[in-house]
Design an enzyme around this catalytic site. Structure first.
Site, PDB file in Angstrom:
ATOM      1  N   HIS A 118       4.434   1.804  -8.063  1.00 55.18           N
ATOM      2  CA  HIS A 118       3.426   0.739  -7.966  1.00 55.18           C
ATOM      3  C   HIS A 118       2.497   0.790  -9.182  1.00 55.18           C
ATOM      4  CE1 HIS A 118       4.020   1.310  -3.432  1.00 55.18           C
ATOM      5  NE2 HIS A 118       4.274   0.034  -3.600  1.00 55.18           N
ATOM      6  N   GLN A 148      14.749  -9.085  -3.576  1.00 55.52           N
ATOM      7  CA  GLN A 148      13.407  -9.641  -3.401  1.00 55.52           C
ATOM      8  C   GLN A 148      12.956 -10.342  -4.683  1.00 55.52           C
ATOM      9  OE1 GLN A 148       9.954  -7.790  -1.239  1.00 55.52           O
ATOM     10  NE2 GLN A 148       9.368  -7.148  -3.291  1.00 55.52           N
ATOM     11  N   GLY A 163       0.799  -1.215   0.000  1.00 49.26           N
ATOM     12  CA  GLY A 163       0.000   0.000   0.000  1.00 49.26           C
ATOM     13  C   GLY A 163       0.832   1.265   0.000  1.00 49.26           C
ATOM     14  N   TYR A 164       0.181   2.378   0.341  1.00 52.79           N
ATOM     15  CA  TYR A 164       0.757   3.717   0.249  1.00 52.79           C
ATOM     16  C   TYR A 164       1.315   3.871  -1.175  1.00 52.79           C
ATOM     17  CZ  TYR A 164       2.042   8.128   2.323  1.00 52.79           C
ATOM     18  OH  TYR A 164       2.095   9.470   2.628  1.00 52.79           O
ATOM     19  N   GLU A 172       3.797   6.197  -7.856  1.00 54.58           N
ATOM     20  CA  GLU A 172       3.920   6.000  -9.298  1.00 54.58           C
ATOM     21  C   GLU A 172       4.599   4.665  -9.665  1.00 54.58           C
ATOM     22  OE1 GLU A 172       2.389   7.584 -11.630  1.00 54.58           O
ATOM     23  OE2 GLU A 172       3.417   6.436 -13.187  1.00 54.58           O
TER      24      GLU A 172
HETATM   25  O1  PAF Z   1       7.728  -5.250  -1.994  1.00 53.79           O
HETATM   26  C1  PAF Z   1       6.792  -5.215  -1.163  1.00 53.79           C
HETATM   27  O2  PAF Z   1       6.030  -4.249  -1.075  1.00 53.79           O
HETATM   28  C2  PAF Z   1       6.590  -6.406  -0.232  1.00 53.79           C
HETATM   29  O3  PAF Z   1       7.804  -6.951   0.152  1.00 53.79           O
HETATM   30  C3  PAF Z   1       5.645  -7.467  -0.821  1.00 53.79           C
HETATM   31  C4  PAF Z   1       6.233  -8.121  -2.054  1.00 53.79           C
HETATM   32  C5  PAF Z   1       4.295  -6.870  -1.147  1.00 53.79           C
HETATM   33  C6  PAF Z   1       5.416  -8.589   0.217  1.00 53.79           C
HETATM   34  O4  PAF Z   1       4.851  -8.101   1.370  1.00 53.79           O
END
Ligand code: PAF
Length: 290
Positions: free
Chosen positions: A44, A160, A38-39, A42
């Site tokens: 995202h 990640q 969330g929050y 751009e």
């Molecule tokens: O990148 C993120 O915002 C978080 O690590 C994710 C992938 C949503 C997992 O909580």
């Protein structure tokens, strides 16, 4: 569940989301998932636009996942803006927002962890023990709940993306993972929800991350191949900015994330720096970017 005033469908229960995803799959629809905390900003929205182009139905999740935060980290104060998020999601054509509570995701008795062994032993994994176990566990759950054909992640969180891709491969999850290039502010700062923590005084120092990556690339282009020399120069540059405290500066193999001494054809330069109380990360692949 629909939220008044928004056409976006909001689902907060695991079983409802699973049923909805199953109906979509049975109808022959492809599903893209963009997991978020969330929050929304751009960067995202860019992931969502990519998702929209790749599937019939775009699902996003909004869930601040407690299991990926360490005890002294910012879980409680992590910025949240559900109403604003729904408005932004709608603006890029998100079809379904999965927005569960912590109790819904981790009911009493929960005791399973998904852990990727080696990739997590480098970079952020060293200073955030348990972080990637939390990420993998929640992402695996989100995959099982939303049943996507593809899932989209930002390359700003390089490790990640690598860890999740490994998990998907190792566990034979039938999901295509797409990495999207880092979206930056006009001055170069990588977009992050945590940028909201930066004070006006700290903001210029935050630019030292991207600029130190550019410096590394420039040194590489000039023929420098010693990781030690490049890292020393990056550290010197970052430390010349007030409020900065380096967590790590790493030059490593872009696949294994293992530190290298001599730069080769393709190299990942990654760093984490605290600016005031805000921990920022950034990275760049230098050399061959394929
Ligand atoms: O990148 C993120 O915002 C978080 O690590 C994710 C992938 C949503 C997992 O909580």
């Amino acid at each position: 569940m629909k939220t008044r005033g928004f056409a976006v469908e909001v689902i907060d229960k695991v079983n409802k989301m699973q049923d909805r995803a199953e109906v979509l799959r049975t109808a022959g629809k492809s599903i893209a998932l963009v997991p978020t905390m969330g929050y929304l900003h751009e960067a995202h929205l860019e992931l969502m636009r990519v998702g929209k182009r790749h599937a019939d139905v775009l699902v996003i999740s909004i869930f601040v996942n407690p299991t990926q935060f360490g005890p002294s980290e910012d879980f409680e104060r992590y910025p949240r803006d559900p109403e604003g998020d729904l408005r932004k999601a709608k603006s890029v054509g998100v079809d379904i927002v999965f927005m569960p509570t912590v109790e819904e995701m981790y009911p009493e008795g929960f005791q399973t962890t998904v852990s990727v062994a080696r990739l997590t032993k480098h970079l952020c994994g060293l200073s955030r023990p348990g972080h990637f176990d939390g990420v993998c566990t929640v992402v695996a759950k989100l995959f099982n709940i939303t049943k996507p054909h593809i899932a989209i992640f930002g390359q700003k969180d390089y490790q990640q993306l690598a860890v999740i891709s490994r998990m998907v491969m190792d566990l034979n999850m039938d999901i295509q993972i797409i990495g999207v290039p880092t979206v930056r502010e006009p001055d170069g700062l990588a977009m992050s929800s945590r940028n909201a923590y930066l004070s006006e005084d700290e903001r210029p120092s935050a630019l030292s991350l991207k600029r130190s990556l550019d410096l590394a690339e420039e040194m590489f282009k000039q023929g420098q191949r010693s990781a030690k020399v490049i890292k020393e120069e990056m550290v010197r540059f970052i430390e010349s900015h007030p409020f900065t405290e380096i967590d790590y500066v790493s030059i490593c193999d872009p696949v294994t994330l293992e530190e290298i001494d001599t730069l080769g054809e393709s190299n990942l330069v990654a760093l984490a720096v605290r600016v005031g109380n805000t921990r920022l990360i950034d990275n760049k692949v230098i050399g061959n970017t394929e």
